[in-house]
Design a protein around this motif. Structure first.
Motif, PDB file in Angstrom:
ATOM      1  N   UNK A   1     -44.595  24.252 -15.243  1.00 40.69           N
ATOM      2  CA  UNK A   1     -43.697  24.891 -16.256  1.00 40.69           C
ATOM      3  C   UNK A   1     -41.896  24.182 -16.590  1.00 40.69           C
ATOM      4  N   UNK A   2     -42.309  22.934 -15.280  1.00 40.17           N
ATOM      5  CA  UNK A   2     -40.642  22.091 -15.866  1.00 40.17           C
ATOM      6  C   UNK A   2     -40.986  21.789 -17.089  1.00 40.17           C
ATOM      7  N   UNK A   3     -41.772  21.042 -17.105  1.00 38.62           N
ATOM      8  CA  UNK A   3     -41.704  20.354 -18.641  1.00 38.62           C
ATOM      9  C   UNK A   3     -40.586  21.222 -20.067  1.00 38.62           C
ATOM     10  N   UNK A   4     -40.929  23.099 -19.926  1.00 35.92           N
ATOM     11  CA  UNK A   4     -40.311  23.881 -20.843  1.00 35.92           C
ATOM     12  C   UNK A   4     -39.311  23.998 -20.499  1.00 35.92           C
ATOM     13  N   UNK A   5     -38.568  23.485 -19.280  1.00 32.84           N
ATOM     14  CA  UNK A   5     -37.134  23.244 -19.174  1.00 32.84           C
ATOM     15  C   UNK A   5     -36.019  22.605 -19.564  1.00 32.84           C
ATOM     16  N   UNK A   6     -36.915  21.095 -19.558  1.00 30.21           N
ATOM     17  CA  UNK A   6     -35.708  20.486 -19.347  1.00 30.21           C
ATOM     18  C   UNK A   6     -35.560  20.033 -21.104  1.00 30.21           C
ATOM     19  N   UNK A   7     -34.828  18.764 -20.978  1.00 26.98           N
ATOM     20  CA  UNK A   7     -34.612  18.529 -22.419  1.00 26.98           C
ATOM     21  C   UNK A   7     -36.155  17.014 -22.961  1.00 26.98           C
ATOM     22  N   UNK A   8     -36.092  16.167 -21.724  1.00 29.71           N
ATOM     23  CA  UNK A   8     -37.227  15.543 -22.418  1.00 29.71           C
ATOM     24  C   UNK A   8     -38.396  15.335 -20.950  1.00 29.71           C
ATOM     25  N   UNK A   9     -39.985  15.035 -20.532  1.00 29.92           N
ATOM     26  CA  UNK A   9     -40.441  14.712 -19.935  1.00 29.92           C
ATOM     27  C   UNK A   9     -41.449  13.197 -20.120  1.00 29.92           C
ATOM     28  N   UNK A  10     -41.046  12.840 -18.042  1.00 32.68           N
ATOM     29  CA  UNK A  10     -41.808  11.834 -18.883  1.00 32.68           C
ATOM     30  C   UNK A  10     -42.924  12.235 -17.713  1.00 32.68           C
ATOM     31  N   UNK A  11     -44.306  11.422 -18.574  1.00 33.92           N
ATOM     32  CA  UNK A  11     -45.385  11.864 -17.205  1.00 33.92           C
ATOM     33  C   UNK A  11     -46.046  10.116 -16.671  1.00 33.92           C
ATOM     34  N   UNK A  12     -46.553  10.700 -15.639  1.00 33.93           N
ATOM     35  CA  UNK A  12     -47.878  10.186 -15.179  1.00 33.93           C
ATOM     36  C   UNK A  12     -49.012  10.235 -15.056  1.00 33.93           C
ATOM     37  N   UNK A  13     -49.952   9.286 -15.748  1.00 38.99           N
ATOM     38  CA  UNK A  13     -50.730   9.184 -16.168  1.00 38.99           C
ATOM     39  C   UNK A  13     -51.795   9.028 -15.390  1.00 38.99           C
ATOM     40  N   UNK A  14     -52.055   9.271 -14.486  1.00 40.81           N
ATOM     41  CA  UNK A  14     -52.863   8.565 -13.157  1.00 40.81           C
ATOM     42  C   UNK A  14     -54.260   9.732 -12.496  1.00 40.81           C
ATOM     43  N   UNK A  15     -53.957  10.680 -13.547  1.00 40.79           N
ATOM     44  CA  UNK A  15     -54.955  11.960 -13.951  1.00 40.79           C
ATOM     45  C   UNK A  15     -54.527  12.965 -12.902  1.00 40.79           C
ATOM     46  N   UNK A  16     -55.413  14.296 -12.865  1.00 41.18           N
ATOM     47  CA  UNK A  16     -55.201  15.344 -11.833  1.00 41.18           C
ATOM     48  C   UNK A  16     -55.510  14.452  -9.880  1.00 41.18           C
ATOM     49  N   UNK A  17     -54.464  15.117  -9.678  1.00 40.25           N
ATOM     50  CA  UNK A  17     -54.864  14.420  -7.855  1.00 40.25           C
ATOM     51  C   UNK A  17     -54.891  15.422  -7.092  1.00 40.25           C
ATOM     52  N   UNK A  18     -55.878  15.766  -6.067  1.00 42.66           N
ATOM     53  CA  UNK A  18     -56.378  16.249  -5.454  1.00 42.66           C
ATOM     54  C   UNK A  18     -56.174  16.172  -3.996  1.00 42.66           C
TER      55      UNK A  18
END
Length: 341
Positions: A123-140
């Motif tokens: 949901x956050x990605x849809x709300x902001x002007x820009x997104x910075x992503x971590x690329x470590x895969x799903x954290x379980x």
């Protein structure tokens, strides 16, 4: 948790490779805006990463940084003037309702908004002007490890892109330093046996290591059920030191740099009080005055230390939980996504 701790060097390297060009472009764009304030919004481990981001961004950019109080927006419904602000939300899942509400309100108030998250479809990605992503895969694991250091790495990259001339930090060596930090595991397996019956402790750090104290204490609370208070070494001497008695456990982050002299003074005082002190340090003098130490490579400087120095702490919490007969991957009363307003 242990598996995800071990994945951090690769996750950090992938994050820098995937996000570098985007962040460099973003930095050039933001420098053209009249930004005079940065506001950070987060909860839990993400809040500790943001605390690190605050120190790093203020030191390197000269722009004041504020930690937002989400309740100001979600409970008191205040409307703030953020026309010249950069507002950054930090959330592993991107589904923190209060964090997202603040981002939505800040954007409506004129701020440029950035979301730092591990979930590209959140949901956050849809709300902001820009997104910075971590690329470590799903954290379980419920306890955040690779997402925490991933968030820290993104703050390094953003600070480098926004830094004043000459103040950018060369973060490219951090994945390799993280790999070296993992080499402490065999020593920590042995070390935690001495703390199996620990119920209370204090964790101390200052400056760029202050957020590490908060994060280590949180890990001890959520995985080992240890009551862990966290302090700046300066604040600790303004009252809390009175609770220290013989054999009381105090864990200290003592990386090189501007804060080391003050930390060594505190270690000396704790030695006089006969506290049980455990330091994470590359300084052999500091280590010698503590009951026990985790010795880090001496060449890790103050500005690069936060990520490699938190990894032995993560290992300590996970291995101590196992030594206590607990499951660090499934702490009682907790779930991976916590929803608050």
């Amino acid at each position: 948790m242990l598996q995800e701790i071990a994945e951090q060097p690769a996750a950090l390297a992938k994050t820098t490779a995937e996000e570098r060009m985007k962040i460099e472009r973003l930095g050039k764009s933001l420098k053209q805006r009249d930004i005079d304030l940065i506001v950070l919004i987060a909860r839990g481990s993400s809040d500790n990463a943001a605390l690190f981001g605050r120190y790093l961004l203020e030191i390197t950019t000269g722009i004041p940084v504020s930690m937002s109080a989400p309740s100001v927006y979600t409970v008191y419904h205040a409307k703030l003037n953020l026309k010249h602000a950069l507002v950054i939300g930090v959330s592993q899942s991107g589904e923190g309702e209060d964090i997202n509400r603040v981002l939505e309100s800040a954007r409506a108030s004129g701020a440029f908004t950035i979301g730092i998250t591990n979930e590209s479809s959140s949901s956050m990605v849809k709300l902001v002007d820009e997104t910075l992503l971590m690329h470590g895969g799903r954290e379980r694991s419920v306890a955040a490890t690779k997402t925490f250091t991933g968030q820290m790495m993104l703050f390094y990259m953003l600070a480098a892109a926004l830094a004043k001339d000459g103040l950018a930090i060369n973060y490219q060596t951090i994945p390799a330093l993280a790999e070296r930090a993992l080499e402490q595991k065999p020593a920590i397996v042995e070390l935690v046996q001495r703390y199996v019956f620990m119920e209370n402790c204090v964790v101390v750090g200052r400056g760029l290591a202050y957020a590490n104290a908060y994060e280590f204490a949180l890990k001890l609370m959520e995985t080992c059920y240890v009551v862990a208070e966290r302090f700046s070494s300066a604040d600790f001497l303004h009252g809390p030191v009175a609770m220290i008695e013989r054999h009381f456990p105090v864990i200290l982050f003592a990386p090189p740099g501007a804060m080391l002299a003050g930390t060594k003074e505190l270690i000396e005082r704790l030695h006089e009080l006969r506290a049980d002190t455990l330091s994470i340090t590359g300084d052999l003098e500091a280590a010698a005055r503590c009951s026990r130490s985790i010795i880090m490579p001496r060449e890790i400087d103050e500005f690069l230390a936060p990520i490699p120095y938190i990894i032995p702490a993560q290992l300590f919490a996970a291995l101590l939980a196992e030594a206590k007969g607990l499951d660090p991957d499934a702490p009682r009363s907790l779930s991976k996504i916590t929803r608050t307003m």
